[in-house]
Design an enzyme around this catalytic site. Structure first.
Site, PDB file in Angstrom:
ATOM      1  N   GLY A   1       0.742  -5.526  11.775  1.00 49.31           N
ATOM      2  CA  GLY A   1       0.035  -4.916  12.509  1.00 49.31           C
ATOM      3  C   GLY A   1      -0.202  -3.383  12.451  1.00 49.31           C
TER       4      GLY A   1
ATOM      5  N   ASP B   1     -10.586  -0.568   5.533  1.00 51.55           N
ATOM      6  CA  ASP B   1     -11.560  -0.084   6.046  1.00 51.55           C
ATOM      7  C   ASP B   1     -12.296  -0.773   7.172  1.00 51.55           C
ATOM      8  OD1 ASP B   1     -11.602   1.261   3.448  1.00 51.55           O
ATOM      9  OD2 ASP B   1     -12.859  -0.382   2.295  1.00 51.55           O
TER      10      ASP B   1
HETATM   11  O1  RIB Z   1     -11.360  -0.711   0.459  1.00 52.45           O
HETATM   12  C1  RIB Z   1     -11.865  -1.676  -0.753  1.00 52.45           C
HETATM   13  C2  RIB Z   1     -13.169  -0.878  -1.470  1.00 52.45           C
HETATM   14  O2  RIB Z   1     -12.287  -0.041  -2.317  1.00 52.45           O
HETATM   15  C3  RIB Z   1     -13.851  -1.858  -2.116  1.00 52.45           C
HETATM   16  O3  RIB Z   1     -14.859  -2.234  -1.706  1.00 52.45           O
HETATM   17  C4  RIB Z   1     -14.265  -0.944  -3.525  1.00 52.45           C
HETATM   18  O4  RIB Z   1     -15.627  -0.686  -3.451  1.00 52.45           O
HETATM   19  C5  RIB Z   1     -13.246   0.193  -3.449  1.00 52.45           C
HETATM   20  O5  RIB Z   1     -13.695   1.334  -2.939  1.00 52.45           O
END
Ligand code: RIB
Length: 288
Positions: free
Chosen positions: A212, A239
């Site tokens: 987590g 991300d």
């Molecule tokens: O965090 C993943 C990303 O890292 C991928 O999509 C790749 O493009 C790099 O930037």
């Protein structure tokens, strides 16, 4: 409104049974092309989580750019500040093993031409940055955001060479358990480093994979579990976490609620191949 100043890539995805060692050759499955880039992934995640999002960055004038931008266009991310560069669209070469772990090699390409001059601050908004654009431009964007009293979120990835100046310009830092040592500039347990950094009054968010996430600010701490999911590929999970966290703050959630929302989103992102194929929408996150 969330403004993401960040990278746009095309990802070359290759599944292998296990990641190769140094000097070793392993055979993989058929290669797949997919949209990626930490900035684009985060912008998409924030948008799908319900926020109004603008992405400032640079893509090439090539066919890869169309694919790299396709999900952003379809989801309604504002790309009016996007620069078309002479260099080719950024590319990432990603190998993914059977446990969903990855190795990434990046060719920044057009991302090198991203400029803070293209970023116009938005009063009351959030600026979200990562570290795949030229460092000086990212610092300049952060300074502009601070001057306009925007909230600044720095995702430390990739964390090599993380400068104290960038930390100083961040209201919120998001790092994983490996990156936090680069943010702190010293080695200790990830949680100890987060607690120490948070004494400055900044919010430090630590993502912990299957464990987590936690957040620390001053003397306070919050924790959120990951959701139980069938992990296919962890690429882009961090991300998605960052984008969802920013979206939750933008809609007024407090740190604890934003952490829980982002942890659920990051878990769901692991259920598909590639960085954007399993980016969850708001309804899916709330159901997780
Ligand atoms: O965090 C993943 C990303 O890292 C991928 O999509 C790749 O493009 C790099 O930037």
């Amino acid at each position: 409104m969330i403004v993401v100043f960040g990278s746009i890539n095309i990802d070359f995805l290759l599944r292998v049974a296990r990641l190769p060692g140094e000097g070793e050759t392993v055979a993989g499955q058929d290669v797949a092309l997919a949209p990626g880039g930490k900035g684009a992934n985060q912008a998409l995640a924030a948008r799908k989580a319900g926020a109004a999002v603008r992405l400032i960055g640079a893509a090439g004038n090539d066919a890869f750019a169309d694919l790299a931008l396709a999900n952003l266009v379809a989801s309604g991310v504002d790309l009016s500040g996007l620069r078309r560069a002479k260099r080719p669209t950024g590319a990432a070469f990603i190998t993914i093993d059977d446990a969903g772990r990855n190795h990434i090699v990046l060719s920044p390409g057009a991302n090198q031409e991203a400029r803070a001059a293209d970023f116009t601050p938005v009063a009351g908004g959030i600026l979200l940055v990562q570290r795949e654009l030229p460092e000086g431009e990212t610092l300049a964007a952060l300074r502009k955001a601070k001057d306009a009293s925007m909230t600044t979120i720095v995702n430390a990835a990739p964390s090599a060479g993380f400068a104290a100046t960038m930390r100083d310009l961040a209201d919120i830092v998001i790092a994983n358990e490996h990156e936090i040592a680069d943010v702190a500039g010293r080695v200790d347990t990830p949680e100890a480093l987060a607690v120490e950094l948070a004494k400055t009054g900044k919010t430090i968010v630590l993502t912990l994979g299957a464990e987590g996430a936690l957040a620390a600010k001053g003397g306070q701490m919050w924790r959120a579990p990951a959701s139980k999911v069938n992990v296919v590929d962890t690429t882009g999970a961090g991300d998605t976490f960052c984008g969802a966290f920013a979206a939750a703050l933008d809609e007024g959630k407090d740190i604890g609620a934003a952490l829980a929302f982002a942890a659920a989103a990051g878990s769901l992102a692991c259920t598909g191949l590639g960085a954007q194929s399993a980016t969850p929408d708001r309804a899916a996150i709330l159901k997780a």
